[in-house]
Design a protein around this motif. Structure first.
Motif, PDB file in Angstrom:
ATOM      1  N   LEU A  96       0.824  -1.206   0.000  1.00 56.12           N
ATOM      2  CA  LEU A  96       0.000   0.000   0.000  1.00 56.12           C
ATOM      3  C   LEU A  96       0.862   1.262   0.000  1.00 56.12           C
ATOM      4  O   LEU A  96       0.519   2.259  -0.648  1.00 56.12           O
ATOM      5  CB  LEU A  96      -0.949  -0.007   1.207  1.00 56.12           C
ATOM      6  CG  LEU A  96      -1.860   1.222   1.356  1.00 56.12           C
ATOM      7  CD1 LEU A  96      -2.691   1.466   0.098  1.00 56.12           C
ATOM      8  CD2 LEU A  96      -2.774   1.078   2.563  1.00 56.12           C
ATOM      9  N   GLU A  97       1.989   1.205   0.705  1.00 57.52           N
ATOM     10  CA  GLU A  97       2.916   2.336   0.771  1.00 57.52           C
ATOM     11  C   GLU A  97       3.293   2.787  -0.638  1.00 57.52           C
ATOM     12  O   GLU A  97       3.327   3.967  -0.956  1.00 57.52           O
ATOM     13  CB  GLU A  97       4.169   1.882   1.526  1.00 57.52           C
ATOM     14  CG  GLU A  97       4.807   2.982   2.310  1.00 57.52           C
ATOM     15  CD  GLU A  97       5.833   2.422   3.299  1.00 57.52           C
ATOM     16  OE1 GLU A  97       6.154   3.155   4.236  1.00 57.52           O
ATOM     17  OE2 GLU A  97       6.314   1.288   3.130  1.00 57.52           O
ATOM     18  N   TRP A  99       1.538   2.353  -3.412  1.00 58.99           N
ATOM     19  CA  TRP A  99       0.381   2.952  -4.094  1.00 58.99           C
ATOM     20  C   TRP A  99       0.107   4.367  -3.605  1.00 58.99           C
ATOM     21  O   TRP A  99      -0.297   5.224  -4.383  1.00 58.99           O
ATOM     22  CB  TRP A  99      -0.853   2.069  -3.895  1.00 58.99           C
ATOM     23  CG  TRP A  99      -0.788   0.860  -4.769  1.00 58.99           C
ATOM     24  CD1 TRP A  99      -0.201  -0.342  -4.468  1.00 58.99           C
ATOM     25  CD2 TRP A  99      -1.261   0.734  -6.109  1.00 58.99           C
ATOM     26  NE1 TRP A  99      -0.293  -1.207  -5.534  1.00 58.99           N
ATOM     27  CE2 TRP A  99      -0.938  -0.565  -6.550  1.00 58.99           C
ATOM     28  CE3 TRP A  99      -1.937   1.598  -6.967  1.00 58.99           C
ATOM     29  CZ2 TRP A  99      -1.266  -1.027  -7.834  1.00 58.99           C
ATOM     30  CZ3 TRP A  99      -2.272   1.154  -8.243  1.00 58.99           C
ATOM     31  CH2 TRP A  99      -1.931  -0.149  -8.662  1.00 58.99           C
ATOM     32  N   LEU A 100       0.328   4.594  -2.298  1.00 65.11           N
ATOM     33  CA  LEU A 100       0.016   5.905  -1.733  1.00 65.11           C
ATOM     34  C   LEU A 100       0.984   6.998  -2.208  1.00 65.11           C
ATOM     35  O   LEU A 100       0.736   8.176  -2.001  1.00 65.11           O
ATOM     36  CB  LEU A 100      -0.021   5.843  -0.204  1.00 65.11           C
ATOM     37  CG  LEU A 100      -1.202   5.047   0.388  1.00 65.11           C
ATOM     38  CD1 LEU A 100      -1.118   4.992   1.898  1.00 65.11           C
ATOM     39  CD2 LEU A 100      -2.551   5.615  -0.055  1.00 65.11           C
ATOM     40  N   PRO A 104      -4.310   9.056  -3.839  1.00 63.38           N
ATOM     41  CA  PRO A 104      -4.804   9.350  -2.489  1.00 63.38           C
ATOM     42  C   PRO A 104      -5.683   8.202  -1.994  1.00 63.38           C
ATOM     43  O   PRO A 104      -6.285   7.479  -2.801  1.00 63.38           O
ATOM     44  CB  PRO A 104      -5.643  10.620  -2.691  1.00 63.38           C
ATOM     45  CG  PRO A 104      -6.071  10.573  -4.123  1.00 63.38           C
ATOM     46  CD  PRO A 104      -4.975   9.859  -4.873  1.00 63.38           C
ATOM     47  N   LEU A 105      -5.757   8.042  -0.690  1.00 63.40           N
ATOM     48  CA  LEU A 105      -6.560   6.988  -0.075  1.00 63.40           C
ATOM     49  C   LEU A 105      -8.022   7.051  -0.526  1.00 63.40           C
ATOM     50  O   LEU A 105      -8.693   6.019  -0.628  1.00 63.40           O
ATOM     51  CB  LEU A 105      -6.469   7.124   1.456  1.00 63.40           C
ATOM     52  CG  LEU A 105      -6.657   5.864   2.288  1.00 63.40           C
ATOM     53  CD1 LEU A 105      -5.756   4.730   1.835  1.00 63.40           C
ATOM     54  CD2 LEU A 105      -6.422   6.168   3.761  1.00 63.40           C
ATOM     55  N   SER A 106      -8.497   8.271  -0.836  1.00 68.72           N
ATOM     56  CA  SER A 106      -9.904   8.438  -1.245  1.00 68.72           C
ATOM     57  C   SER A 106     -10.218   7.725  -2.567  1.00 68.72           C
ATOM     58  O   SER A 106     -11.369   7.475  -2.889  1.00 68.72           O
ATOM     59  CB  SER A 106     -10.237   9.919  -1.370  1.00 68.72           C
ATOM     60  OG  SER A 106      -9.375  10.520  -2.327  1.00 68.72           O
ATOM     61  N   ILE A 108      -9.039   4.704  -3.260  1.00 69.51           N
ATOM     62  CA  ILE A 108      -8.839   3.263  -3.063  1.00 69.51           C
ATOM     63  C   ILE A 108      -9.906   2.730  -2.108  1.00 69.51           C
ATOM     64  O   ILE A 108     -10.113   3.263  -1.033  1.00 69.51           O
ATOM     65  CB  ILE A 108      -7.428   2.960  -2.479  1.00 69.51           C
ATOM     66  CG1 ILE A 108      -6.332   3.691  -3.269  1.00 69.51           C
ATOM     67  CG2 ILE A 108      -7.164   1.457  -2.473  1.00 69.51           C
ATOM     68  CD1 ILE A 108      -4.933   3.558  -2.677  1.00 69.51           C
ATOM     69  N   MET A 198      -3.056   2.696   8.330  1.00 67.20           N
ATOM     70  CA  MET A 198      -2.944   3.358   7.030  1.00 67.20           C
ATOM     71  C   MET A 198      -4.299   3.513   6.338  1.00 67.20           C
ATOM     72  O   MET A 198      -4.570   4.508   5.690  1.00 67.20           O
ATOM     73  CB  MET A 198      -1.998   2.566   6.106  1.00 67.20           C
ATOM     74  CG  MET A 198      -0.548   2.620   6.515  1.00 67.20           C
ATOM     75  SD  MET A 198       0.425   1.372   5.645  1.00 67.20           S
ATOM     76  CE  MET A 198       0.868   2.245   4.141  1.00 67.20           C
ATOM     77  N   THR A 199      -5.166   2.494   6.490  1.00 67.46           N
ATOM     78  CA  THR A 199      -6.449   2.509   5.771  1.00 67.46           C
ATOM     79  C   THR A 199      -7.574   3.091   6.626  1.00 67.46           C
ATOM     80  O   THR A 199      -8.643   3.424   6.099  1.00 67.46           O
ATOM     81  CB  THR A 199      -6.872   1.082   5.375  1.00 67.46           C
ATOM     82  OG1 THR A 199      -6.974   0.283   6.572  1.00 67.46           O
ATOM     83  CG2 THR A 199      -5.884   0.446   4.425  1.00 67.46           C
ATOM     84  N   GLN A 201      -9.156   1.297   8.708  1.00 67.48           N
ATOM     85  CA  GLN A 201     -10.121   0.184   8.798  1.00 67.48           C
ATOM     86  C   GLN A 201      -9.537  -0.948   9.622  1.00 67.48           C
ATOM     87  O   GLN A 201      -8.390  -1.336   9.401  1.00 67.48           O
ATOM     88  CB  GLN A 201     -10.403  -0.371   7.395  1.00 67.48           C
ATOM     89  CG  GLN A 201     -11.628   0.190   6.739  1.00 67.48           C
ATOM     90  CD  GLN A 201     -11.782  -0.414   5.335  1.00 67.48           C
ATOM     91  OE1 GLN A 201     -11.207   0.120   4.376  1.00 67.48           O
ATOM     92  NE2 GLN A 201     -12.498  -1.493   5.199  1.00 67.48           N
TER      93      GLN A 201
END
Length: 206
Positions: A96-97, A99-100, A104-106, A108, A198-199, A201
């Protein structure tokens, strides 16, 4: 872009390849092609995922060493071999690191593999909302297939047979030494916690 189907206004083109998430070059390439792309990642308990990965390989290559042999660099010391892809893929925080750095997290959405089985309609509602689609797929489109151990999808228009996962899904996993599972859980725990942070969740894999 050339191999994607043409998309008209009001349509969405979707493409699915699990290896994108763990391929280093993928985020940069996808970003340079279409930086507004929405990304959906289905994740499941990394221990179960690793065993499932091994089961899949075993069905094609019955001669491979046991899971226990492949999982450790040194069994006596309990050193997990994180270079083995079945283990490495489940270190979600690491991937994930990457991809970020580009998205932006929004953009994904993380879908829980466990909840896809226990509450497929709930997870699909999140997917439809994320993509800005009307909630067409609901509870009435799913039924649980006991043989498979997975929900199957009844087509909304009732035009054809239900869509169930193929032969490669729902295979019986080999019996793994409980000590190995315990060590794997311990190995993944810090990475899982990092992934939850990070997520935003909590997937409750512990």
């Amino acid at each position: 872009r050339n191999v994607m189907p043409k998309t008209l206004d009001g349509q969405i083109t979707m493409e699915k390849t699990p290896s994108y998430f763990v391929t280093n070059e993928a985020p940069r390439r996808i970003h340079s092609m279409a930086k507004d792309t929405k990304l959906i990642v289905v994740v499941r308990n990394p221990v179960t995922r690793a065993i499932s990965d091994y089961t899949q390989t075993l069905s094609k290559k019955p001669e491979i060493p046991t899971f226990e042999v492949l999982a450790f660099k040194n069994r006596t010391l309990g050193l997990i071999d994180a270079s083995w892809s079945a283990i490495r893929i489940g270190i979600y925080a690491l991937h994930l690191e990457n991809w970020l750095q580009y998205f932006p997290l929004s953009q994904i959405l993380f879908v829980s593999g466990e909840r896809l089985i226990t509450d497929p309609a709930g997870e699909m509602a999140k997917v439809q909302d994320f993509l800005g689609l009307k909630r067409i797929v609901t509870e009435k489109h799913f039924y649980f297939n006991k043989t498979k151990g997975f929900p199957c999808l009844k087509k909304p228009e009732d035009s054809s047979a239900p869509r169930c996962l193929g032969k490669s899904k729902g295979r019986t996993h080999p019996k793994i030494d409980p000590d190995v599972i315990h060590r794997l859980r311990k190995f993944y725990k810090p990475f899982n916690v990092m992934f939850y942070q990070m997520t935003g969740q909590d997937f409750q894999w512990e």
